[in-house]
Design an enzyme around this catalytic site. Sequence first.
Site, PDB file in Angstrom:
ATOM      1  N   LEU A 183     -35.285  32.197 -54.145  1.00 17.65           N
ATOM      2  CA  LEU A 183     -34.159  31.270 -53.992  1.00 17.65           C
ATOM      3  C   LEU A 183     -34.072  30.813 -52.539  1.00 17.65           C
ATOM      4  O   LEU A 183     -34.185  31.620 -51.614  1.00 17.65           O
ATOM      5  CB  LEU A 183     -32.845  31.938 -54.410  1.00 17.65           C
ATOM      6  N   VAL A 243     -38.811  26.842 -49.483  1.00 20.90           N
ATOM      7  CA  VAL A 243     -39.586  26.942 -48.241  1.00 20.90           C
ATOM      8  C   VAL A 243     -38.658  27.148 -47.052  1.00 20.90           C
ATOM      9  O   VAL A 243     -38.873  28.012 -46.204  1.00 20.90           O
ATOM     10  CB  VAL A 243     -40.444  25.664 -48.042  1.00 20.90           C
ATOM     11  N   GLY A 301     -47.607  18.344 -34.290  1.00 15.52           N
ATOM     12  CA  GLY A 301     -46.383  17.731 -34.808  1.00 15.52           C
ATOM     13  C   GLY A 301     -45.222  18.710 -34.739  1.00 15.52           C
ATOM     14  O   GLY A 301     -45.216  19.627 -33.906  1.00 15.52           O
ATOM     15  N   TYR A 302     -44.240  18.521 -35.621  1.00 17.09           N
ATOM     16  CA  TYR A 302     -43.055  19.380 -35.676  1.00 17.09           C
ATOM     17  C   TYR A 302     -43.434  20.864 -35.722  1.00 17.09           C
ATOM     18  O   TYR A 302     -43.035  21.667 -34.886  1.00 17.09           O
ATOM     19  CB  TYR A 302     -42.295  19.102 -36.978  1.00 17.09           C
ATOM     20  N   ASP A 337     -38.027  16.519 -50.274  1.00 16.33           N
ATOM     21  CA  ASP A 337     -39.382  16.161 -49.811  1.00 16.33           C
ATOM     22  C   ASP A 337     -40.165  15.370 -50.857  1.00 16.33           C
ATOM     23  O   ASP A 337     -41.000  14.540 -50.500  1.00 16.33           O
ATOM     24  CB  ASP A 337     -40.184  17.431 -49.468  1.00 16.33           C
ATOM     25  N   ALA A 384     -34.673  19.212 -44.406  1.00 14.27           N
ATOM     26  CA  ALA A 384     -33.801  19.974 -45.293  1.00 14.27           C
ATOM     27  C   ALA A 384     -32.434  19.315 -45.460  1.00 14.27           C
ATOM     28  O   ALA A 384     -31.901  19.228 -46.576  1.00 14.27           O
ATOM     29  CB  ALA A 384     -33.633  21.389 -44.735  1.00 14.27           C
ATOM     30  N   HIS A 399     -14.639  21.371 -20.819  1.00 13.32           N
ATOM     31  CA  HIS A 399     -15.426  21.805 -19.664  1.00 13.32           C
ATOM     32  C   HIS A 399     -15.350  23.314 -19.545  1.00 13.32           C
ATOM     33  O   HIS A 399     -14.287  23.876 -19.769  1.00 13.32           O
ATOM     34  CB  HIS A 399     -14.854  21.162 -18.389  1.00 13.32           C
TER      35      HIS A 399
HETATM   36  P1  NAI Z   1     -46.186  16.317 -38.660  1.00 12.67           P
HETATM   37  O1  NAI Z   1     -46.430  15.092 -39.440  1.00 12.67           O
HETATM   38  O2  NAI Z   1     -44.931  16.503 -37.920  1.00 12.67           O
HETATM   39  O3  NAI Z   1     -47.363  16.491 -37.581  1.00 12.67           O
HETATM   40  C1  NAI Z   1     -48.716  16.514 -37.933  1.00 12.67           C
HETATM   41  C2  NAI Z   1     -49.515  16.191 -36.681  1.00 12.67           C
HETATM   42  O4  NAI Z   1     -50.872  16.458 -36.953  1.00 12.67           O
HETATM   43  C3  NAI Z   1     -49.435  14.749 -36.249  1.00 12.67           C
HETATM   44  O5  NAI Z   1     -49.133  14.708 -34.874  1.00 12.67           O
HETATM   45  C4  NAI Z   1     -50.821  14.206 -36.550  1.00 12.67           C
HETATM   46  O6  NAI Z   1     -51.218  13.200 -35.650  1.00 12.67           O
HETATM   47  C5  NAI Z   1     -51.676  15.431 -36.397  1.00 12.67           C
HETATM   48  N1  NAI Z   1     -52.929  15.414 -37.154  1.00 12.67           N
HETATM   49  C6  NAI Z   1     -53.139  14.934 -38.400  1.00 12.67           C
HETATM   50  N2  NAI Z   1     -54.421  15.154 -38.768  1.00 12.67           N
HETATM   51  C7  NAI Z   1     -55.030  15.786 -37.740  1.00 12.67           C
HETATM   52  C8  NAI Z   1     -56.339  16.306 -37.508  1.00 12.67           C
HETATM   53  N3  NAI Z   1     -57.293  16.195 -38.441  1.00 12.67           N
HETATM   54  N4  NAI Z   1     -56.611  16.912 -36.329  1.00 12.67           N
HETATM   55  C9  NAI Z   1     -55.641  17.026 -35.381  1.00 12.67           C
HETATM   56  N5  NAI Z   1     -54.393  16.556 -35.548  1.00 12.67           N
HETATM   57  C10 NAI Z   1     -54.070  15.956 -36.712  1.00 12.67           C
HETATM   58  O7  NAI Z   1     -46.473  17.509 -39.688  1.00 12.67           O
HETATM   59  P2  NAI Z   1     -46.079  19.043 -39.632  1.00 12.67           P
HETATM   60  O8  NAI Z   1     -45.895  19.505 -38.228  1.00 12.67           O
HETATM   61  O9  NAI Z   1     -47.093  19.731 -40.462  1.00 12.67           O
HETATM   62  O10 NAI Z   1     -44.669  19.086 -40.344  1.00 12.67           O
HETATM   63  C11 NAI Z   1     -44.526  18.561 -41.671  1.00 12.67           C
HETATM   64  C12 NAI Z   1     -43.107  18.112 -41.920  1.00 12.67           C
HETATM   65  O11 NAI Z   1     -42.259  19.247 -42.004  1.00 12.67           O
HETATM   66  C13 NAI Z   1     -42.540  17.264 -40.789  1.00 12.67           C
HETATM   67  O12 NAI Z   1     -42.822  15.898 -40.981  1.00 12.67           O
HETATM   68  C14 NAI Z   1     -41.084  17.546 -40.881  1.00 12.67           C
HETATM   69  O13 NAI Z   1     -40.504  16.599 -41.744  1.00 12.67           O
HETATM   70  C15 NAI Z   1     -40.982  18.914 -41.518  1.00 12.67           C
HETATM   71  N6  NAI Z   1     -40.548  19.906 -40.521  1.00 12.67           N
HETATM   72  C16 NAI Z   1     -39.331  19.804 -39.946  1.00 12.67           C
HETATM   73  C17 NAI Z   1     -38.926  20.708 -38.995  1.00 12.67           C
HETATM   74  C18 NAI Z   1     -37.584  20.569 -38.371  1.00 12.67           C
HETATM   75  O14 NAI Z   1     -36.757  19.834 -38.877  1.00 12.67           O
HETATM   76  N7  NAI Z   1     -37.309  21.241 -37.258  1.00 12.67           N
HETATM   77  C19 NAI Z   1     -39.791  21.800 -38.564  1.00 12.67           C
HETATM   78  C20 NAI Z   1     -41.027  21.803 -39.222  1.00 12.67           C
HETATM   79  C21 NAI Z   1     -41.388  20.893 -40.166  1.00 12.67           C
END
Ligand code: NAI
Length: 483
Positions: A37, A40, A182-183, A312, A320, A445
């Site tokens: 529950l 991810v 990325g993120y 998603d 989320a 403040h």
């Molecule tokens: P992402 O889309 O944020 O980043 C993926 C990165 O990988 C990009 O910068 C892309 O250019 C790079 N990339 C793609 N193919 C590649 C390759 N072959 N070699 C090297 N670099 C490559 O995806 P990520 O980090 O996996 O996260 C997925 C999703 O999860 C995010 O879009 C976000 O929506 C969600 N997320 C949100 C978080 C938050 O709200 N704090 C934390 C973690 C994830």
Amino acid sequence: MNQFDVCVVGSGPGGYVAAIRSAQMGLKTVIIEREKLGGVCLNVGCIPSKAMITAGHFFHRVNNDAAEMGINISGKVTVDAATLQKWKQSVCDKMSGGVGQLLKGNAVETVLGDAVFKDAQTVEIKSSKGSKVIAAKNFIVATGSRPIEIPGFVIDEKNVLSSTGALALEEIPKKVVVIGGGYIGLEISGFLSDFGTEVVVLEAAKELLSGIVDKDAVQVVVRKLKKKGVTITTESFAKSYKKKGSVLEVTYEVAGKAQVVEVDKILLTVGRKPNSDQANLKGIGLNIDEKGFVKVNAQRKTNIPGIYAIGDIAGQPMLAHKASHEGVLVAEVIGGKNRAYDAKTVPAVIFTDPEIASAGMTEEECKKAGYTDLKIGKFPFAANGRAVSLMETDGFVKIIANAKNNIVLGVHVCGPEASQLISEAALAIEMGATLEDLALTIHPHPTLGETVMEAAEAALGHAIHIIQRPLARASASSNHKTV
Ligand code: NAI
């Protein structure tokens, strides 16, 4: 066969919220979950990663900041990875258990197992205990997403880790290559380097987080990552890896030239894809777009009457809180309320060090949207008393407004507790607030929140705690002058 008003498939922050709200609306509701529950987010995503980031930050501060504050630690400060895992798991279990109690308390029936649609009115749920068929007038598909793989790197959670594996490490690795900055890649790089892992980030794009967040914010984070010893290589492409004894030899390409790096673990974080190829969603005829997202309208209705999709699986941003918002919305639509998705902004946070949070448009997005005259105010955390007393002065708050009417278009925070500060900005944007609304609201403040007020004042040309020229006004067609 059991008959329900609403059957929710998937219990992540989209699904469980939809189920609770459905029950609150007086609808007979069931929720189906194949793992734990909370999905991810609660079990292998948002929550455990925040636990690890908190511990990493704490460890880093004890080692780096304590002495300056006069706190002397005798002996070496070490991390016990197994205890850390135990604590992290207790955080997840508390949250997941809480979801269970909320569902029960709201009289939502929970069924554990893998749901597969038989047709548009029934699902079959299979588990180790057997199978069961449930019929419902309405279905809410909230089955989420999973990590993408690239050629040469199959996630096995031993050598090649997804975020799930990286959050469950029983030992702190010596050296890790992170494919995809990325993120997820940057959040995990942050805590691993805090714990002393040597991190190499390989990013395919020219810049990290390009087109996603404010460029100045990325610079602050990159500077800090480098200071912590993280190596960042952009325009680099991971090709393959070989296991040589206990070492993984990763080959990647930069400007057509092959390079090799030897590591203990590989983290693959190149994005996530929707789970629309599962649960027989295609088989029952749901319309799915070329990226794999289930096509939905503003009420999150699919092409099949009575089937809704949220989170998603229903499109970007894969966040989320967007899923939860849609969960409430769909439950209310089913319950007869006149609701539609019309959010002006979905705030986003990346839990790097310092955090990056944003609401509304970046400067580039403002330009693309046709705003030719912008007021931009920037206020540094270094000029904020609370930030100085926290010893967390990296970063800034940037506010972008339409110069014609001062309505706030975008707020970008990079700094301590950016994640907490951004909600005020989201409210401002939702309400069509002006710079004056933010500047004239009395902020307590000494707090970090004062930086939002001062950035609004800066955009108006009269922030108190920085020296600035009178009136910051810039044209989107020329270079923006930021004060
Ligand atoms: P992402 O889309 O944020 O980043 C993926 C990165 O990988 C990009 O910068 C892309 O250019 C790079 N990339 C793609 N193919 C590649 C390759 N072959 N070699 C090297 N670099 C490559 O995806 P990520 O980090 O996996 O996260 C997925 C999703 O999860 C995010 O879009 C976000 O929506 C969600 N997320 C949100 C978080 C938050 O709200 N704090 C934390 C973690 C994830």
